[in-house]
Enzyme design. Structure first.
Site, mmCIF file in Angstrom:
data_model
loop_
_atom_site.group_PDB
_atom_site.id
_atom_site.type_symbol
_atom_site.label_atom_id
_atom_site.label_comp_id
_atom_site.label_asym_id
_atom_site.label_seq_id
_atom_site.Cartn_x
_atom_site.Cartn_y
_atom_site.Cartn_z
ATOM 1 N N ARG A 24 -8.965 -60.189 -16.512
ATOM 2 C CA ARG A 24 -7.752 -60.079 -15.685
ATOM 3 C C ARG A 24 -7.903 -60.912 -14.412
ATOM 4 O O ARG A 24 -6.953 -61.528 -13.943
ATOM 5 C CB ARG A 24 -7.523 -58.603 -15.346
ATOM 6 C CG ARG A 24 -6.299 -58.332 -14.491
ATOM 7 C CD ARG A 24 -5.987 -56.852 -14.405
ATOM 8 N NE ARG A 24 -6.689 -56.183 -13.330
ATOM 9 C CZ ARG A 24 -6.605 -54.870 -13.072
ATOM 10 N NH1 ARG A 24 -5.869 -54.093 -13.830
ATOM 11 N NH2 ARG A 24 -7.259 -54.335 -12.078
ATOM 12 N N LYS A 58 -3.591 -48.394 -16.766
ATOM 13 C CA LYS A 58 -2.565 -47.548 -16.138
ATOM 14 C C LYS A 58 -1.305 -48.343 -15.810
ATOM 15 O O LYS A 58 -0.196 -47.918 -16.109
ATOM 16 C CB LYS A 58 -3.113 -46.912 -14.839
ATOM 17 C CG LYS A 58 -4.334 -46.028 -15.056
ATOM 18 C CD LYS A 58 -4.770 -45.342 -13.771
ATOM 19 C CE LYS A 58 -5.304 -46.280 -12.701
ATOM 20 N NZ LYS A 58 -6.616 -46.896 -13.008
ATOM 21 N N ARG A 103 -6.930 -39.956 -6.057
ATOM 22 C CA ARG A 103 -8.259 -40.442 -6.429
ATOM 23 C C ARG A 103 -9.371 -39.646 -5.780
ATOM 24 O O ARG A 103 -10.547 -39.989 -5.956
ATOM 25 C CB ARG A 103 -8.411 -41.903 -6.014
ATOM 26 C CG ARG A 103 -7.808 -42.822 -7.009
ATOM 27 C CD ARG A 103 -8.124 -44.249 -6.676
ATOM 28 N NE ARG A 103 -7.714 -45.046 -7.802
ATOM 29 C CZ ARG A 103 -7.526 -46.345 -7.776
ATOM 30 N NH1 ARG A 103 -7.737 -47.017 -6.690
ATOM 31 N NH2 ARG A 103 -7.155 -46.978 -8.842
ATOM 32 N N ARG A 126 -6.506 -61.343 -8.084
ATOM 33 C CA ARG A 126 -7.095 -60.238 -7.320
ATOM 34 C C ARG A 126 -8.575 -60.481 -7.100
ATOM 35 O O ARG A 126 -9.346 -60.518 -8.047
ATOM 36 C CB ARG A 126 -6.903 -58.911 -8.079
ATOM 37 C CG ARG A 126 -5.528 -58.327 -7.930
ATOM 38 C CD ARG A 126 -5.403 -57.033 -8.682
ATOM 39 N NE ARG A 126 -6.395 -56.026 -8.303
ATOM 40 C CZ ARG A 126 -6.349 -54.764 -8.713
ATOM 41 N NH1 ARG A 126 -5.380 -54.363 -9.498
ATOM 42 N NH2 ARG A 126 -7.276 -53.912 -8.333
ATOM 43 N N ARG A 134 -16.355 -50.253 -7.594
ATOM 44 C CA ARG A 134 -15.161 -49.434 -7.859
ATOM 45 C C ARG A 134 -15.477 -48.333 -8.885
ATOM 46 O O ARG A 134 -14.976 -47.220 -8.779
ATOM 47 C CB ARG A 134 -14.002 -50.316 -8.324
ATOM 48 C CG ARG A 134 -13.290 -50.960 -7.128
ATOM 49 C CD ARG A 134 -12.740 -52.314 -7.438
ATOM 50 N NE ARG A 134 -11.649 -52.302 -8.381
ATOM 51 C CZ ARG A 134 -11.325 -53.341 -9.167
ATOM 52 N NH1 ARG A 134 -12.044 -54.458 -9.117
ATOM 53 N NH2 ARG A 134 -10.305 -53.270 -9.968
HETATM 54 P P1 ADP Z 1 -8.033 -50.478 -9.797
HETATM 55 O O1 ADP Z 1 -7.570 -49.206 -10.445
HETATM 56 O O2 ADP Z 1 -8.013 -51.660 -10.696
HETATM 57 O O3 ADP Z 1 -9.328 -50.359 -9.042
HETATM 58 P P2 ADP Z 1 -5.823 -50.365 -7.849
HETATM 59 O O4 ADP Z 1 -4.858 -51.483 -7.883
HETATM 60 O O5 ADP Z 1 -5.352 -49.034 -8.289
HETATM 61 O O6 ADP Z 1 -7.044 -50.912 -8.688
HETATM 62 O O7 ADP Z 1 -6.444 -50.210 -6.380
HETATM 63 C C1 ADP Z 1 -7.003 -51.310 -5.692
HETATM 64 C C2 ADP Z 1 -7.687 -50.822 -4.420
HETATM 65 O O8 ADP Z 1 -6.737 -50.152 -3.578
HETATM 66 C C3 ADP Z 1 -8.802 -49.791 -4.632
HETATM 67 O O9 ADP Z 1 -10.045 -50.379 -4.902
HETATM 68 C C4 ADP Z 1 -8.785 -49.075 -3.267
HETATM 69 O O10 ADP Z 1 -9.422 -49.817 -2.275
HETATM 70 C C5 ADP Z 1 -7.305 -49.027 -2.929
HETATM 71 N N1 ADP Z 1 -6.664 -47.786 -3.439
HETATM 72 C C6 ADP Z 1 -5.706 -47.692 -4.396
HETATM 73 N N2 ADP Z 1 -5.356 -46.407 -4.601
HETATM 74 C C7 ADP Z 1 -6.099 -45.656 -3.752
HETATM 75 C C8 ADP Z 1 -6.232 -44.262 -3.488
HETATM 76 N N3 ADP Z 1 -5.487 -43.348 -4.140
HETATM 77 N N4 ADP Z 1 -7.116 -43.868 -2.549
HETATM 78 C C9 ADP Z 1 -7.861 -44.748 -1.882
HETATM 79 N N5 ADP Z 1 -7.810 -46.069 -2.097
HETATM 80 C C10 ADP Z 1 -6.950 -46.540 -3.007
#
Ligand code: ADP
Length: 190
Positions: free
Chosen positions: A128, A14, A89, A134, A146
């Site tokens: 990554r 994404k 999400r 991260r 996740r």
């Molecule tokens: P990835 O898609 O690689 O898991 P992101 O960078 O999108 O990683 O998100 C990292 C973390 O941030 C998630 O594991 C969660 O804890 C939090 N997060 C991000 N977006 C949301 C969301 N829309 N709702 C709840 N938590 C979120």
């Protein structure tokens, strides 16, 4: 005004695709993960609240996330549109986004899902993690958690957007530029 939701499991690409799309369509890119990480790094009140969830690979509670998203949107009056990356999400987040955009006379125009097989994605994330710094990409248990969160809470959104006729699936495997072209084809026919 055009609002696109980029949808997909962790590691689906994404963020990579968002970089191209925001340029091509002049969109404001909001990555909730990036905003949370920024707040974590700067030790803000929001960052402190989100930390314990992110450290476990759990979703941050809806209330906090929705408030943050709305604040980000409000920072960009007059934009040509938004590219939402990592939001919504959960169904509660999708409902909140619909209500919020409607209150402004806007809507989600399309949800574009990048699809890829879990095992490919886990391998991508571990790769990554070697360079991204991260912590959630360096521990396979956190990665698996996740995916569990995704399957439990985020996957139902596919039906949510399908029922609105706004869901477009794109094959997320292949050359980055080929995947970009597949997404462009979806947006160009909206
Ligand atoms: P990835 O898609 O690689 O898991 P992101 O960078 O999108 O990683 O998100 C990292 C973390 O941030 C998630 O594991 C969660 O804890 C939090 N997060 C991000 N977006 C949301 C969301 N829309 N709702 C709840 N938590 C979120």
């Amino acid at each position: 005004m055009i609002n696109i939701v980029l949808f997909g499991k962790p590691g689906a690409g994404k963020g990579t695709q968002a970089e191209f799309l925001k340029e091509k369509y002049n969109l404001t890119h909001i990555s909730t993960g990036d905003v949370f990480r920024y707040n974590l790094k700067n030790n803000t009140a929001l960052g402190q609240e989100a930390k314990s969830y992110m450290d476990k690979g759990d979703l941050v509670p809806d209330e906090l996330t929705i408030k943050m998203l709305q604040d980000e949107v409000e920072k960009h009056p007059g934009t040509a549109g938004f590219l939402f990356d990592g939001f919504p999400r959960t169904t509660a987040q999708a409902d909140a986004l619909d209500a919020f955009l409607t209150s402004k006379g806007w809507q989600v125009d399309a949800t574009i899902a990048l699809e890829a097989d879990d095992e490919i994605l886990v391998a991508r994330l571990l790769e990554r993690g070697k360079t991204s710094g991260r912590p959630d990409d360096q521990d396979e248990n956190l990665i698996r958690n996740r995916y569990q969160e995704y399957n439990d809470k985020t996957a139902p959104l596919m039906d949510y957007y399908k029922s609105q006729g706004k869901f477009y699936a794109v094959n997320g495997i292949g050359e980055i530029s080929d995947i970009t072209a597949r997404i462009n084809a979806v947006i160009d026919q909206l």
